[in-house]
Design an enzyme around this catalytic site. Sequence first.
Site, PDB file in Angstrom:
ATOM      1  N   PRO A   1      -4.249  10.822  -9.608  1.00 29.45           N
ATOM      2  CA  PRO A   1      -5.416   9.976  -9.888  1.00 29.45           C
ATOM      3  C   PRO A   1      -5.269   9.037 -11.083  1.00 29.45           C
ATOM      4  O   PRO A   1      -6.238   8.389 -11.464  1.00 29.45           O
ATOM      5  CB  PRO A   1      -6.508  11.007 -10.171  1.00 29.45           C
ATOM      6  CG  PRO A   1      -5.766  12.131 -10.823  1.00 29.45           C
ATOM      7  CD  PRO A   1      -4.424  12.195 -10.131  1.00 29.45           C
ATOM      8  N   CYS A   2      -4.082   8.938 -11.674  1.00 28.27           N
ATOM      9  CA  CYS A   2      -3.967   8.230 -12.949  1.00 28.27           C
ATOM     10  C   CYS A   2      -4.313   6.749 -12.857  1.00 28.27           C
ATOM     11  O   CYS A   2      -4.659   6.136 -13.858  1.00 28.27           O
ATOM     12  CB  CYS A   2      -2.557   8.397 -13.522  1.00 28.27           C
ATOM     13  SG  CYS A   2      -1.271   7.716 -12.479  1.00 28.27           S
ATOM     14  N   LYS A   3      -4.230   6.146 -11.677  1.00 27.01           N
ATOM     15  CA  LYS A   3      -4.509   4.718 -11.533  1.00 27.01           C
ATOM     16  C   LYS A   3      -5.910   4.425 -11.000  1.00 27.01           C
ATOM     17  O   LYS A   3      -6.259   3.272 -10.792  1.00 27.01           O
ATOM     18  CB  LYS A   3      -3.474   4.078 -10.601  1.00 27.01           C
ATOM     19  CG  LYS A   3      -2.047   4.087 -11.130  1.00 27.01           C
ATOM     20  CD  LYS A   3      -1.889   3.157 -12.317  1.00 27.01           C
ATOM     21  CE  LYS A   3      -0.445   3.094 -12.777  1.00 27.01           C
ATOM     22  NZ  LYS A   3      -0.261   2.189 -13.928  1.00 27.01           N
TER      23      LYS A   3
END
Length: 265
Positions: free
Chosen positions: A174-176
């Site tokens: 989910p980092c982006k």
Amino acid sequence: MAADTSLPATSCYLDEEAFRRSCELFLEHSHSLGDGWAWEKFCGSETEGFMHKTVMVPYRVSSLPCQRAPGDDADALMEEEQLSDQDEAARELTAEAEGQAAVRYEYHVVYSCSYQIPILYFRASTLEGRSLSLEEVWNNVHPNYQQRLRQGPWDTITQQEHPLLGQPFFMLHPCKTEEFMRPALETARAEKKGVNYIVTWLSVVGPVVGLDVPLSYGLAVPPAPETAVTTVTTTSASASASAVVAEASSSTSASTSICAAEKTD
């Protein structure tokens, strides 16, 4: 489908209540379509759980692994090099000639308290029940996404323990999420368009792993009322944000924790 107006004006994150509300609205439309999405309660809780759906995804027979003799390694390498030189049209013709295999994909939309956003977990298996490896899952990613994610596929699709079920699952890191959700929400807010966070987010990340969200989900979100503070449409989000999601190859894997785990701590 009603618009979800419970999101803060300047934030692209969700609290648990907003997540559940977005899921409820999403499920209402899914049930009207017979699209197969459902809510799974966790340990009998009325509030804690996740959305899930199971679909059959086409998989080329020739792409599934086969057993090779030890002396066949050189031949296998040569075959891979030859395949890499073929253009997409040639590969499609080859796939048609060889036939298609079906792979069972099970998708879970789970809320993360740590990231304050939804995360897409999934697992895949053949019709015989054999689980696909991470490499096989990557090989089944659409070529358009493979090209953009080639530099770091294992940072984008990782294998983690499902935070609620405690079973091995794959996940889209989910980092982006903030990078594509923030401009999508800001654009829609400026244009006074309705939003459902789950529709917007899932229509962008889902296709990376073979999960499509019908356009009717976005069309079912009505225009935002004058008091609404966040807005976006599925189509605009998918068009403007897919490239950002695909560049997630530069990210590094991070372990994901959700409310159930944090409450246990």
